[in-house]
Design an enzyme around this catalytic site. Structure first.
Site, PDB file in Angstrom:
ATOM      1  N   TYR A   1      13.202  -4.681   6.255  1.00 17.10           N
ATOM      2  CA  TYR A   1      12.154  -4.125   5.376  1.00 17.10           C
ATOM      3  C   TYR A   1      10.846  -4.897   5.589  1.00 17.10           C
ATOM      4  CZ  TYR A   1      10.437  -1.369   1.439  1.00 17.10           C
ATOM      5  OH  TYR A   1       9.734  -0.491   0.650  1.00 17.10           O
TER       6      TYR A   1
ATOM      7  N   LYS B   1       4.930  -3.978  -1.033  1.00 21.19           N
ATOM      8  CA  LYS B   1       5.454  -3.513  -2.331  1.00 21.19           C
ATOM      9  C   LYS B   1       5.204  -4.566  -3.422  1.00 21.19           C
ATOM     10  CE  LYS B   1       7.140   0.575  -1.255  1.00 21.19           C
ATOM     11  NZ  LYS B   1       6.333   1.762  -1.559  1.00 21.19           N
TER      12      LYS B   1
HETATM   13  O1  0WD Z   1      14.631   4.752   0.077  1.00 16.34           O
HETATM   14  C1  0WD Z   1      13.549   5.288  -0.113  1.00 16.34           C
HETATM   15  N1  0WD Z   1      13.278   6.447   0.439  1.00 16.34           N
HETATM   16  C2  0WD Z   1      12.570   4.636  -1.034  1.00 16.34           C
HETATM   17  C3  0WD Z   1      11.238   4.992  -0.979  1.00 16.34           C
HETATM   18  C4  0WD Z   1      13.065   3.605  -1.951  1.00 16.34           C
HETATM   19  C5  0WD Z   1      12.047   3.064  -2.819  1.00 16.34           C
HETATM   20  C6  0WD Z   1      10.732   3.427  -2.708  1.00 16.34           C
HETATM   21  N2  0WD Z   1      10.339   4.383  -1.794  1.00 16.34           N
HETATM   22  C7  0WD Z   1       8.923   4.727  -1.730  1.00 16.34           C
HETATM   23  C8  0WD Z   1       8.282   4.707  -0.361  1.00 16.34           C
HETATM   24  O2  0WD Z   1       7.991   3.387   0.070  1.00 16.34           O
HETATM   25  C9  0WD Z   1       7.021   5.497  -0.641  1.00 16.34           C
HETATM   26  O3  0WD Z   1       6.061   4.673  -1.282  1.00 16.34           O
HETATM   27  O4  0WD Z   1       8.717   6.039  -2.178  1.00 16.34           O
HETATM   28  C10 0WD Z   1       7.512   6.551  -1.641  1.00 16.34           C
HETATM   29  C11 0WD Z   1       7.804   7.918  -1.043  1.00 16.34           C
HETATM   30  O5  0WD Z   1       8.596   7.769   0.105  1.00 16.34           O
HETATM   31  P1  0WD Z   1       9.744   8.786   0.584  1.00 16.34           P
HETATM   32  O6  0WD Z   1       9.815   9.948  -0.308  1.00 16.34           O
HETATM   33  O7  0WD Z   1      10.945   7.950   0.800  1.00 16.34           O
HETATM   34  O8  0WD Z   1       9.243   9.158   2.034  1.00 16.34           O
HETATM   35  P2  0WD Z   1       8.504  10.420   2.699  1.00 16.34           P
HETATM   36  O9  0WD Z   1       9.181  11.678   2.333  1.00 16.34           O
HETATM   37  O10 0WD Z   1       8.381  10.110   4.161  1.00 16.34           O
HETATM   38  O11 0WD Z   1       7.056  10.374   2.040  1.00 16.34           O
HETATM   39  C12 0WD Z   1       6.153   9.339   2.265  1.00 16.34           C
HETATM   40  C13 0WD Z   1       4.855   9.977   2.696  1.00 16.34           C
HETATM   41  C14 0WD Z   1       4.548  10.153   4.173  1.00 16.34           C
HETATM   42  O12 0WD Z   1       5.437  10.691   4.920  1.00 16.34           O
HETATM   43  P3  0WD Z   1       5.548  10.204   6.495  1.00 16.34           P
HETATM   44  O13 0WD Z   1       7.007   9.854   6.596  1.00 16.34           O
HETATM   45  O14 0WD Z   1       5.115  11.387   7.258  1.00 16.34           O
HETATM   46  O15 0WD Z   1       4.708   8.974   6.759  1.00 16.34           O
HETATM   47  O16 0WD Z   1       3.721   9.185   2.465  1.00 16.34           O
HETATM   48  C15 0WD Z   1       2.649   9.913   3.014  1.00 16.34           C
HETATM   49  C16 0WD Z   1       3.214  10.852   4.037  1.00 16.34           C
HETATM   50  O17 0WD Z   1       3.209  12.155   3.573  1.00 16.34           O
HETATM   51  N3  0WD Z   1       1.663   9.131   3.697  1.00 16.34           N
HETATM   52  C17 0WD Z   1       0.354   9.347   3.514  1.00 16.34           C
HETATM   53  N4  0WD Z   1      -0.300  10.201   2.700  1.00 16.34           N
HETATM   54  C18 0WD Z   1      -1.633  10.214   2.775  1.00 16.34           C
HETATM   55  N5  0WD Z   1      -2.324   9.399   3.584  1.00 16.34           N
HETATM   56  C19 0WD Z   1      -0.289   8.471   4.395  1.00 16.34           C
HETATM   57  C20 0WD Z   1      -1.703   8.524   4.413  1.00 16.34           C
HETATM   58  N6  0WD Z   1      -2.430   7.735   5.221  1.00 16.34           N
HETATM   59  N7  0WD Z   1       0.650   7.746   5.079  1.00 16.34           N
HETATM   60  C21 0WD Z   1       1.834   8.166   4.642  1.00 16.34           C
END
Ligand code: 0WD
Length: 262
Positions: A155, A162
């Site tokens: 991580y 975070k």
């Molecule tokens: O296990 C997990 N999935 C966990 C996620 C556990 C605990 C927390 N999180 C957090 C993540 O760190 C994140 O902050 O939850 C949040 C959402 O993440 P997610 O739902 O797991 O992941 P995902 O569906 O990929 O959404 C995150 C999105 C990006 O997707 P990708 O994978 O294409 O990078 O964040 C967005 C993007 O849509 N993102 C941005 N949006 C606007 N501007 C940018 C940006 N520059 N960069 C990433």
């Protein structure tokens, strides 16, 4: 209906597996009117059907690495919603080479900067842009992970980002409380999403989690979504600056319950 008459903006919905999708479904069910931001055209295709299911026609491009893009998104939102009741920040990113290998060896200045910029500063940036438009009683919410306070293999620099995001939550809460705007974070357990698959050996993390978590399993985006709805509702009017764990209890356990069994 927890969120009747609330207008809430949701960011970070990359596809139907995103935590933001679970949040959108729960908030829609609880009566919220929803708007969405997406990072770029490529992600708009995945967002459209989900937004449609939530009766939302407000889809705005917003790349949080770019101040101009944030400003444009909120100006456009203001033309449709002059005022609204909060937003969900569900955005995180670090370059892939930062999320694999020994922390001290793989972490770079550039990787550190990008992780903190996209995963933490962007929450402040969105709060700044939203502030003049937020109704009394609004709520802001972000998503964090246990890597902020405990080490987790691979991580790496995301844990540092975070930690910053959680401090950000507290400082924003202190700074916006006088306007009756609440700011909270959900610390979610590991869930298989696009962002999560960027962490090397993520599948192993899921199975280790289930062995140690008191509930003996991982959590779903629906479970995270329901807590998000609560935290953005008036039922949570006395809660601000908090990190709420939705992780099947993983963070309270030091070892599995069956650790002493042969
Ligand atoms: O296990 C997990 N999935 C966990 C996620 C556990 C605990 C927390 N999180 C957090 C993540 O760190 C994140 O902050 O939850 C949040 C959402 O993440 P997610 O739902 O797991 O992941 P995902 O569906 O990929 O959404 C995150 C999105 C990006 O997707 P990708 O994978 O294409 O990078 O964040 C967005 C993007 O849509 N993102 C941005 N949006 C606007 N501007 C940018 C940006 N520059 N960069 C990433």
């Amino acid at each position: 209906m927890l969120l009747k008459n609330k207008k809430i903006l949701i960011s970070g919905l990359a596809n139907k597996y995103s935590i933001a999708a679970g949040i959108a479904n729960s908030m829609h069910r609880e009566g919220a009117e929803l708007a969405f931001t997406y990072q770029n055209e490529r992600l708009l295709r995945n967002l459209k059907p989900i937004a449609e299911n939530c009766n939302s026609k407000i889809l705005l491009e917003c790349d949080v690495s770019n101040d101009q893009s944030i400003e444009t998104a909120f100006v456009e939102l203001g033309k449709i919603w002059p005022n609204f009741d909060g937003f969900v920040h569900s955005i995180g990113f670090a370059p892939a080479d930062q999320l694999e290998g020994n922390f001290v060896d793989v972490t770079t200045r550039e990787g550190f900067k990008i992780a903190h910029d996209i995963s933490s500063y962007s929450f402040t940036a969105m709060a700044k842009a939203a502030k003049p438009m937020l109704n009394d009683g609004s709520a802001l919410l972000t998503l964090t992970y246990l890597g902020s306070i405990k080490t987790v293999p691979n991580y790496n620099v995301m844990g540092l980002a975070k930690a910053s995001l959680e401090a950000n939550t507290r400082f924003l809460a202190a700074s916006m409380g006088k306007d009756n705007v609440r700011v909270n974070a959900i610390s979610a357990g590991p869930i298989k999403t696009l962002a999560a698959s960027g962490v090397k050996n993520f599948k192993k993390m899921l199975s280790e989690h289930s062995k140690i978590a008191p509930l003996g399993r991982t959590v779903t985006t629906e479970e995270v979504g329901n807590v998000a709805s609560f935290l953005c509702s008036d039922y949570a009017s006395g809660i601000t600056g908090e990190i709420t764990y939705v992780d099947a209890g993983f963070n309270i356990a030091a070892m599995p319950l069956n650790a002493y069994e042969e």
